[in-house]
Design an enzyme around this catalytic site. Structure first.
Site, PDB file in Angstrom:
ATOM      1  CE  LYS A   1      10.876  13.187   3.028  1.00 45.39           C
ATOM      2  NZ  LYS A   1      11.687  12.158   2.409  1.00 45.39           N
TER       3      LYS A   1
ATOM      4  CD  GLU B   1       7.186   6.617  -5.094  1.00 41.54           C
ATOM      5  OE1 GLU B   1       7.448   6.700  -3.883  1.00 41.54           O
ATOM      6  OE2 GLU B   1       6.238   7.227  -5.602  1.00 41.54           O
TER       7      GLU B   1
ATOM      8  CE  LYS C   1       4.544  14.287  -7.148  1.00 44.08           C
ATOM      9  NZ  LYS C   1       5.480  14.439  -6.045  1.00 44.08           N
TER      10      LYS C   1
ATOM     11  CG  HIS D   1     -12.625 -18.718  -6.594  1.00 44.84           C
ATOM     12  ND1 HIS D   1     -13.195 -19.927  -6.943  1.00 44.84           N
ATOM     13  CD2 HIS D   1     -12.086 -18.891  -5.360  1.00 44.84           C
ATOM     14  CE1 HIS D   1     -13.029 -20.784  -5.942  1.00 44.84           C
ATOM     15  NE2 HIS D   1     -12.348 -20.179  -4.968  1.00 44.84           N
TER      16      HIS D   1
ATOM     17  CD  GLU E   1      -2.106  13.982  -5.978  1.00 45.31           C
ATOM     18  OE1 GLU E   1      -1.272  14.784  -5.485  1.00 45.31           O
ATOM     19  OE2 GLU E   1      -1.838  13.212  -6.919  1.00 45.31           O
TER      20      GLU E   1
ATOM     21  N   GLY F   1       9.344   8.636   1.783  1.00 41.64           N
ATOM     22  CA  GLY F   1       7.886   8.526   1.936  1.00 41.64           C
ATOM     23  C   GLY F   1       7.423   7.085   2.059  1.00 41.64           C
ATOM     24  NE  ARG F   2      10.513   4.207  -2.757  1.00 42.34           N
ATOM     25  CZ  ARG F   2      10.946   5.365  -3.239  1.00 42.34           C
ATOM     26  NH1 ARG F   2      10.172   6.431  -3.202  1.00 42.34           N
ATOM     27  NH2 ARG F   2      12.163   5.460  -3.754  1.00 42.34           N
TER      28      ARG F   2
HETATM   29  O1  F6P Z   1       4.494  11.328  -5.837  1.00 41.67           O
HETATM   30  C1  F6P Z   1       5.263  10.430  -5.121  1.00 41.67           C
HETATM   31  C2  F6P Z   1       5.461  10.847  -3.702  1.00 41.67           C
HETATM   32  O2  F6P Z   1       6.464  11.800  -3.640  1.00 41.67           O
HETATM   33  C3  F6P Z   1       5.791   9.633  -2.847  1.00 41.67           C
HETATM   34  O3  F6P Z   1       7.116   9.278  -2.897  1.00 41.67           O
HETATM   35  C4  F6P Z   1       5.301  10.075  -1.519  1.00 41.67           C
HETATM   36  O4  F6P Z   1       5.142   8.991  -0.661  1.00 41.67           O
HETATM   37  C5  F6P Z   1       4.011  10.748  -1.894  1.00 41.67           C
HETATM   38  O5  F6P Z   1       4.293  11.380  -3.113  1.00 41.67           O
HETATM   39  C6  F6P Z   1       3.454  11.726  -0.900  1.00 41.67           C
HETATM   40  O6  F6P Z   1       4.311  12.787  -0.629  1.00 41.67           O
HETATM   41  P1  F6P Z   1       4.097  13.703   0.625  1.00 41.67           P
HETATM   42  O7  F6P Z   1       4.167  12.866   1.849  1.00 41.67           O
HETATM   43  O8  F6P Z   1       5.185  14.729   0.552  1.00 41.67           O
HETATM   44  O9  F6P Z   1       2.738  14.344   0.492  1.00 41.67           O
END
Ligand code: F6P
Length: 543
Positions: A208, A356, A507, A387, A214, A270-271
């Site tokens: 987003k 979240e 972060k 199990h 990452e 995002g979620r």
């Molecule tokens: O760190 C949490 C977050 O902001 C989530 O809410 C989001 O889904 C994810 O990181 C990824 O963010 P982006 O789509 O901006 O890379």
């Protein structure tokens, strides 16, 4: 305007008193007093059968929970979300994932613009790419057909796509490979590209913000890996990289032509984004027609949530039961137990959606809450979990409400497998609710000393959600059911379910620590003694 404190509301107080009255009442008793309970406490809507009879509730409990929803203004909260009000107050944003699945012709206005035509323009652009990739018309830099699609993203930009791909794998194009890279641990990327040919591989960079550490690290590694396959020819990027983002500037800065960018908007959390362009890998996997069926399923649940009276409203009911256990029984967790191997990533997906969203410690007004907010959601597909951790659910010391999810028909009919699978779901909820008394254990000839170990107290609550078949449409309904349950919980708890400030501190600290680990000179560390020591150890272990 004075905001009523949740714990001062009449329904809350009445629920507390009511809880004291019924907290020890056994489900066995409730069932024996009402022979029709198992048929009565059932809600059927959109082909979803919710059996909530095995909950520790009476008609009075339900009445009070619905009263609580009314007192908390749930109806006006729902209307505000669907209307596009800026209900994500701390980020001053509308919350309109429901617009992502609104049919063509509907109008939803945000900041003076109807967003529905934009949504459909992006869906059409996605469908065009999906058709071309699936049909072989979109070729790679050397003219080879794309066989592999790798989604690079994390959080909502990964969990939705991977969950939906796994859930709908049955409907996917089987001569293509779909992989998902999220973790900044290089192992994730290295394993995802194992044995793949860059000339046949398309990367979908999903973020987003297009700034997430990452994802950007993985995206750069992906570009290096891909370019290496083409002797470093930068012209290859246009054929092997597409981006999904709200941030055109960063996409261009990364080197992806914005013609290959699929847009979404800041009113999509995002979620809550798996129906947006973030679902591009899903659409390539299952095809645009199936993707649209999935959206139709989401939309059907949206309409049910928006219009059904609370007493007949699946998400509202599910949410109120969660509030009941979380705030009155002090239950710490909810187990989600899908009896379908295709839903193996559903618990992970729901963890972000629920925790979240509702893992918050202050109200919308910023006051510290004096009640529990989100429970911890967790789970595994059945029968595997039986199990391992079910032991604790049956005989441990904690109350763990369970959501069992099952399908009447299997997508893979194989002998007796499905009958055995369903028998297990029903057996588990029956055992949890009714248990086994010392008398019953003794009657089986168990030696006295062993009896306590073999007793099942029962009275452990569960919901059973049954659907005829797992399809794109029913998956959409199921996910929207949980989305709106989370929304309802947040409305009761008076929290902002749509921000996520809790992820920021870690972060920022990581950004500070990276150069301290990488520095060639001994860095001046100013953390606490433990963190300093760990950084020194990491530097030492590198050598
Ligand atoms: O760190 C949490 C977050 O902001 C989530 O809410 C989001 O889904 C994810 O990181 C990824 O963010 P982006 O789509 O901006 O890379």
């Amino acid at each position: 305007m004075t905001q009523h404190k949740l714990t001062d509301r009449p329904a809350w107080k009445a629920l507390q008193a009511h809880h004291r009255k019924i907290r020890r009442t056994h489900l066995k008793r409730m069932f024996s007093q009402d022979k029709q309970r198992g048929e009565r406490l059932v809600l059927e809507a959109l082909g979803i059968h919710l059996d909530y009879s095995k909950n520790r509730i009476t008609d009075e409990t339900l009445g009070l929970l619905f009263q609580l929803a009314e007192e908390c203004g749930l109806r006006s909260h729902i209307d505000a979300m669907f209307r596009g009000d800026k209900i994500n107050r701390t980020e001053n944003r509308a919350v309109l994932h429901t617009a992502l699945r609104a049919p063509k012709g509907k109008s939803i206005v945000v900041d003076g613009h109807d967003v529905v035509p934009q949504v459909h323009a992006v869906l059409d652009k996605m469908a065009d790419l999906a058709h071309r990739v699936r049909g072989g018309a979109w070729t790679g830099h050397t003219g080879k057909r794309i066989r592999n699609v790798i989604n690079v993203g994390i959080g909502g930009s990964d969990l939705g796509p991977v969950m939906a791909y796994e859930a709908l794998r049955h409907y996917s194009q089987r001569d293509m490979t779909f992989r998902f890279v999220s973790n900044v641990d290089g192992t994730d990327f290295a394993e995802a590209v194992q044995a793949l040919d860059p000339a046949e591989t398309l990367f979908v960079i999903s973020s987003k913000t297009f700034t997430t550490l990452e994802t950007m690290t993985n995206a750069h590694t992906a570009r290096d890996w891909s370019l290496k396959g083409f002797g470093g020819d930068p012209a290859s990027v246009a054929k092997h990289f597409v981006a999904v983002s709200t941030n055109a500037k960063e996409v261009a800065a990364f080197g992806i032509d914005t013609a290959n960018m699929f847009e979404f908007w800041d009113w999509v959390g995002g979620r809550y984004s798996m129906d947006s362009a973030i679902g591009l890998s899903t659409m390539i996997a299952i095809g645009p027609e199936n993707f649209h069926l999935m959206l139709a399923g989401f939309h059907a649940m949206d309409e049910h949530f928006r219009t059904a009276p609370f007493e007949r409203n699946l998400p509202v009911l599910l949410a109120l039961l969660t509030v009941w256990y979380t705030d009155f029984f002090d239950a710490q967790t909810v187990a989600v137990l899908p009896y379908d191997q295709y839903l193996k990533r559903l618990p992970a997906y729901l963890q972000q959606l629920t925790m979240e969203s509702n893992g918050k410690h202050v109200t919308l007004e910023g006051a510290h809450v004096d009640y529990n907010t989100s429970p911890i959601y967790w789970g595994e597909p059945g029968t595997n979990g039986q199990h391992s951790f079910y032991q604790l659910i049956h005989q441990g010391t904690r109350l763990i409400p369970c959501d069992f999810i099952a399908f009447g028909q299997t997508l893979n009919p194989l002998g007796r497998h499905h009958d055995i699978l369903l028998a297990n779901v029903f057996a588990q909820s029956e055992a949890l609710a009714f248990g086994k008394t010392p008398k019953q254990v003794e009657a089986e000839g168990t030696p006295e000393w062993l009896v306590p170990h073999r007793v099942f107290e029962g009275n452990r609550p569960s919901n059973t959600i049954m659907i005829k078949r797992l399809t794109p449409e029913t998956l959409g309904m199921l996910i929207a059911l949980y989305e709106h349950s989370v929304f309802t919980q947040g409305a009761i708890w008076n929290i902002d379910s749509f921000d996520q400030w809790g992820v920021e501190l870690g972060k920022a600290l990581a950004q500070k620590i990276v150069p301290e680990i990488e520095s060639t000179k001994e860095p001046k560390l100013k953390h606490d003694s433990s963190t300093n020591n760990l950084i020194r150890l990491a530097r030492h272990l590198k050598q």
